[in-house]
Structure formats: structure tokens, C-alpha cells
Design a protein around this motif. Sequence first.
Motif: not given
Length: 315
Positions: A43-57, A127-137, A204-205
Motif C-alpha cells: 500500500f505504499l506509493d512511490d510519492t510517499l516513499v520519495d517524501k519519506l526518504y527525503s525527510e529521513v535524509k 515540519p513535514e518529517f512527522n506527518k510523512v512518518g505517520k502516513e508511512t506507518y 523498505m530500502g
Amino acid sequence: MDRIPSVNLEDFISGDPIRKQKFIDEIGKAYEDIGFVALKGHFLDDTLVDKLYSEVKNFFSLPIEAKRKYEIEGIAGQRGYISFGKESAKGKKEGDLKEFWHFGQYVDDDPERAKEYPENVSVDELPEFNKVGKETYSMLEKTAKYVLRALALHLDLEETYFDNFIHNGNSILRPIHYPPITSEPENAVRAAAHGDINLITLLMGAQGRGLQVQNHKGDWIDAIAEPDELMINVGDMLSRHSNNKLKSTIHRVVNPPRELWGTSRYSIPFFMHPISEMKLDVLESCIDEDNPKQFDDITAGEFLNERLIELGLKK
């Protein structure tokens, strides 16, 4: 077995009973043989995955003083930042060559359950780190629910057997940064050989070399997923519950060749845990004359506590 089997979750949720049974049979056999599969159709889409990696880095690129603000004392590393070398594999004194972050469960329908868990930690600088983390979770938890439904049917249980145990369970999303290696490591690797504690792990990864799995012959084989796949493995809790019918396989993350020491590696596992009171007692359907009961009765909470102490995260 010398490679990790690939399965597609779309078969299970297709509404076609033949495709559904095909998925159950394939993942059941893989988990009995080697304990790992590569999973498409999640259920992960590419856009969410890209956002998550960006925030994590972005987070791991912060100065160490900034990251250390989010290393919370007294919660055994269950939320927030865990600094480089803090965690070691069971039986290893050397710390792994990694730093990581923990997102935990978001409980919004059970105030008593919410009191069991530390609150998630917000990163002020991003500001986006936690939002993207929650959605990925949320998307990984949904994927894990369907994988466990397939495994319940494989174990001759009701399809929704695990649902109430994993709702508001103590699951963890762990973005990991393996920094560049700057000097010859003494006995330390990025992640020493270990089995996971939980029911199942969704990783992931795993697209590049590094993750290795030990097969039944004792050989280490590379576990490399396609770009659209998650690597999913059985954890010790599920292995114990199934009397080792489903295998929790030892795995590791090895150091790269010397010419790649200057590169970082990122991986993001989701550790699917049940609620603490789930009984991990061996299922009666997994006991027979050839397979006597191998494990003592224990709850998920008790088992997790034992292992956190062994890992050095809890005193």
C-alpha cells in the motif's frame, strides 16, 4: 534455498479465491523454508516513499547537537532518536554502525492503551518529517495486516485471528542511517547477525547489496528487493507462536566493499508488534508427535521486555 521468493499481495486481496489461495500457499512455503519474502502490491506509493526518504535524509543530515535533542532518556529508545553505536545484537558487545529514529503507534480510539506508550517526538526543524512518518506507518501497518491474515489461514486459524492483537499494537517504524565508514571497523558491522523480536518486519530500502539472510545450510545469501518490493520476514514472536513452523531467520547488514565506505546507506524497517497482553503460547495446531511444544508460555510484552534488555536498550 539460495534466493528470496517474490509474492504479490494483489493476489490475496483480488477477490479471486484461486489467486488468494496461491498467495497463501506461496508465502506460507517461503516462511517455512527461509522466513523471508519480497512483496509486491503493497500500500505504499512511490510519492510517499520519495517524501519519506527525503525527510529521513534531512533529519540525519542535521548537526549531532540538534539530533541529540531528540534522544529521550528513560524510554529505552522506544521513540525519537537513538545515536550511533547505541544498539548491539544479542550476544554482541560491539555497537552496530548505525543511528536511527523511532516512530511508534498513534492511538486515537483507546485512552488507556495510549497511556502504555511514550508519545511520538516531533522534530522542530522539519515540519513535514512527522506527518510523512505517520502516513508511512499507517500504510505499512495496513500491508502487515493483510500479510498476517494470509498467515492466519496458512496456520488453520480464522482469517482475522491477528486483527485485534495488532490494532493499536506496539509497532515501530525505524528509519536507519548507516553513515560512511571512516576507519577500519574492529569486529563491528552495520547490523550484526540477529533475529527480529516482533511478529513480522516490513523492510523498505533492501534494493542494494548489504542485507544478507542465513539459509538452513548456514550459507549467507543476498536479500535484494526490486524497486517496487518490500522485504518481509518472520520475527521471533511469530516463530514462537507457530512452534517454529514459520521461521525467524538470522540476518545481518554487512559493511560495503572498501571502495563504497564513503557512502551512506538508508533502510526503513517497520516492526509489527501486537498489544502487550497477546499470549505467544504455542498454537495447538502447530503441535504434533513430530513437533512437540518448543517454547514456554509468555506474553508479547514480557518477551519484548526481555529482548530490549538483551539488546542494551533497556537496563
